[in-house]
Design an enzyme around this catalytic site. Structure first.
Site, short mmCIF file in Angstrom:
data_model
loop_
_atom_site.label_atom_id
_atom_site.label_comp_id
_atom_site.label_asym_id
_atom_site.label_seq_id
_atom_site.Cartn_x
_atom_site.Cartn_y
_atom_site.Cartn_z
N MET A 33 -19.86 80.94 -53.58
CA MET A 33 -18.94 81.47 -52.57
C MET A 33 -19.54 82.74 -51.98
O MET A 33 -19.89 83.67 -52.71
CB MET A 33 -17.57 81.75 -53.18
CG MET A 33 -16.80 80.51 -53.58
SD MET A 33 -15.20 80.87 -54.34
CE MET A 33 -15.71 81.32 -56.01
N GLN A 86 -28.14 78.06 -54.53
CA GLN A 86 -27.76 77.10 -53.49
C GLN A 86 -28.46 77.44 -52.19
O GLN A 86 -28.43 78.58 -51.71
CB GLN A 86 -26.26 77.07 -53.25
CG GLN A 86 -25.89 75.89 -52.34
CD GLN A 86 -24.45 75.89 -51.87
OE1 GLN A 86 -24.03 76.80 -51.18
NE2 GLN A 86 -23.70 74.85 -52.23
N CYS A 117 -20.27 73.48 -46.09
CA CYS A 117 -19.73 74.68 -45.43
C CYS A 117 -19.03 74.30 -44.12
O CYS A 117 -19.62 73.65 -43.26
CB CYS A 117 -20.84 75.68 -45.17
SG CYS A 117 -20.25 77.23 -44.43
N LYS A 159 -23.86 69.43 -52.70
CA LYS A 159 -22.41 69.62 -52.62
C LYS A 159 -22.01 69.34 -51.18
O LYS A 159 -22.63 69.85 -50.24
CB LYS A 159 -22.02 71.05 -53.02
CG LYS A 159 -20.51 71.28 -53.07
CD LYS A 159 -20.20 72.65 -53.68
CE LYS A 159 -18.69 72.86 -53.81
NZ LYS A 159 -18.05 73.08 -52.50
N HIS A 189 -16.18 68.02 -52.38
CA HIS A 189 -14.93 68.72 -52.09
C HIS A 189 -14.07 67.76 -51.30
O HIS A 189 -14.48 67.30 -50.22
CB HIS A 189 -15.21 70.00 -51.29
CG HIS A 189 -14.00 70.82 -51.01
ND1 HIS A 189 -14.08 72.15 -50.66
CD2 HIS A 189 -12.68 70.52 -51.01
CE1 HIS A 189 -12.85 72.62 -50.47
NE2 HIS A 189 -12.00 71.64 -50.67
N ASP A 223 -8.67 72.27 -55.12
CA ASP A 223 -7.32 72.43 -55.67
C ASP A 223 -7.28 72.47 -57.20
O ASP A 223 -6.33 71.97 -57.81
CB ASP A 223 -6.38 71.35 -55.15
CG ASP A 223 -6.12 71.46 -53.65
OD1 ASP A 223 -6.54 72.48 -53.06
OD2 ASP A 223 -5.50 70.54 -53.08
N GLY A 245 -13.83 76.74 -57.27
CA GLY A 245 -14.05 77.67 -56.17
C GLY A 245 -13.00 78.76 -56.15
O GLY A 245 -12.97 79.63 -57.01
N ARG A 246 -12.08 78.68 -55.20
CA ARG A 246 -11.12 79.77 -55.00
C ARG A 246 -10.21 80.01 -56.20
O ARG A 246 -9.65 81.10 -56.35
CB ARG A 246 -10.28 79.48 -53.76
CG ARG A 246 -11.08 79.51 -52.44
CD ARG A 246 -10.20 79.10 -51.27
NE ARG A 246 -9.73 77.72 -51.43
CZ ARG A 246 -8.55 77.28 -50.99
NH1 ARG A 246 -7.72 78.11 -50.37
NH2 ARG A 246 -8.20 76.03 -51.16
#
EC number: 1.3.1.-
Length: 392
Positions: A33, A86, A117, A159, A189, A223, A245-246
């Site tokens: 990230m 990455q 991205c 990814k 994702h 999620d 991730g987040r």
């Protein structure tokens, strides 16, 4: 750090993730990230549990040109067992040259290629989630990167997202092309580029890709806000591992929860406000080491404040001051104003975090969607389209 049991314990009975000669005992990957997964944050996460911790995205052109910021991004702490980098790029020759640098100069043990991205400055140049639409370009980049990485025995993964939008999905063909090119694993994702981070991740698409690629590891992303979410994803999709991730923003202890889940333990980290404050200060100190500059470090920690203190009782004025903190000394004083005895707030501290954005039409090069192969003009433009600034 307070650790408490949940109501039920479920074991994630997955084999270690094998990427070439690398074995990741806990099949959990920290997603790269921009502005987040630097050496400071990776260290915080590693201290809670095992996994694969990927650095921020670095652009191939900037690395080839030896941009100082890009060289900083690919630096790793001495005790990082797997140095994971990455790369992003749109020109096969430039991507190949960047991989060659990482291999020949012994700068990485694992390389991941970014095809996920959704940021406009990337997709409008044909990069990120836009790139797999062009099957010839995608194939050339992946084959070139795998060839160069294999010279040093370095496993290479990709990814990606589902596609550009629901009418222009790419994950099925891209997954098979990557598998046939020799990648070590594919991470998906479950959103399109046009979704950005809004809506709900499509775990059914992840399950579909898992079924379509039985001969290589497939990882799921999207999620996962808790260990319980990871358990649900594994059970629903059959993936070989999860990408976080987040969900870990302001919660590096999530990786500890994930390790416990994989081991069948019902213990979960439930930090009180004092423990969060201590983590924030340690994060800031580590950022000073990362940047070698206190001003830059404190500027960087500011964006983490809302994530760390989500759900906790922190006054508005104090929150505003933390979001503009200038020095470690000021940070210490502000954190001392918190009620350290305040307990973990429960569900208010959990769930989605970070900016989701809103669905929007993806910025693309002119006439990009007209065909699945590059036309002559697009072919000529590709080398010049490389973004030269790393980090997202």
């Amino acid at each position: 750090m307070s650790i408490a049991p949940t109501s039920t314990a479920a074991r994630l009975d997955l084999a270690p993730l094998r990427l070439g000669g690398i074995t990741v005992n806990t099949p959990v990957v920290l997603a790269p990230m921009a502005g987040i997964t630097n050496t400071a944050f990776r260290r915080l996460c590693r201290e809670y549990g095992g996994g694969l911790y990927v650095s921020e995205m670095v652009t191939s052109r900037a690395l080839v040109e030896r941009n100082p910021e890009s060289l900083r991004i690919i630096s790793h702490d001495d005790d990082e067992k797997v140095r994971s980098v990455q790369l992003y790029g749109v020109d096969p020759k430039t991507v190949g040259a960047a991989v060659r640098i990482l291999v020949e100069e012994d700068r990485a043990d694992h390389i991941d290629l970014n095809f996920g991205c959704p940021v406009p400055k990337v997709t409008r140049k044909g990069g990120g989630a836009a790139l797999p639409w062009k099957l010839d370009l995608f194939t050339s980049i992946v084959r070139t990167a795998v060839r160069e990485a294999s010279r040093g025995g370095i496993p290479l993964t990709i990814k990606m997202r589902k596609g550009i939008d629901e009418d222009h999905l790419t994950f099925r063909e891209a997954g098979k092309i990557a598998r046939d090119a020799g990648v070590a694993a594919v991470a998906l994702h479950g959103r399109t580029a046009s979704q950005f981070y809004s809506g709900t991740a499509d775990w059914n698409a992840i399950a579909e890709l898992r079924d379509a690629l039985p001969d290589i590891p497939v990882l799921g992303n999207g999620d996962i806000w808790s260990a319980e979410d990871a358990i649900r994803m594994v059970h629903q999709t059959g993936v070989d591992g999860v990408v976080i991730g987040r969900g870990c923003q302001g919660r590096p202890w999530l990786f500890g929860d994930l390790v416990n889940a994989f081991e069948g333990s019902d213990q979960r980290h439930k930090p009180g406000l004092g423990q969060v404050a201590d983590t924030v200060y340690r994060h800031a100190e580590l950022l000073v080491d990362t940047f070698g500059n206190e001003m830059m470090a404190l500027r960087d920690i500011r964006k983490h404040m809302a994530w760390y203190f989500k759900g906790y009782v922190v006054g508005g004025d104090l929150r505003a001051a933390l979001a503009a903190v200038p020095t470690l000394e000021v940070l210490r004083g502000l954190l001392d104003q918190l009620d350290r005895s305040s307990p973990y707030p429960g569900v208010d501290a959990e769930g989605p975090r970070g900016r989701a954005g809103s669905p929007k039409r993806t910025a693309l090069p002119e006439r990009w969607l007209e065909a699945r192969r590059l036309n002559a003009d697009q072919q000529a433009d590709i080398a010049a389209a490389e973004v030269d600034v790393s980090g997202g």
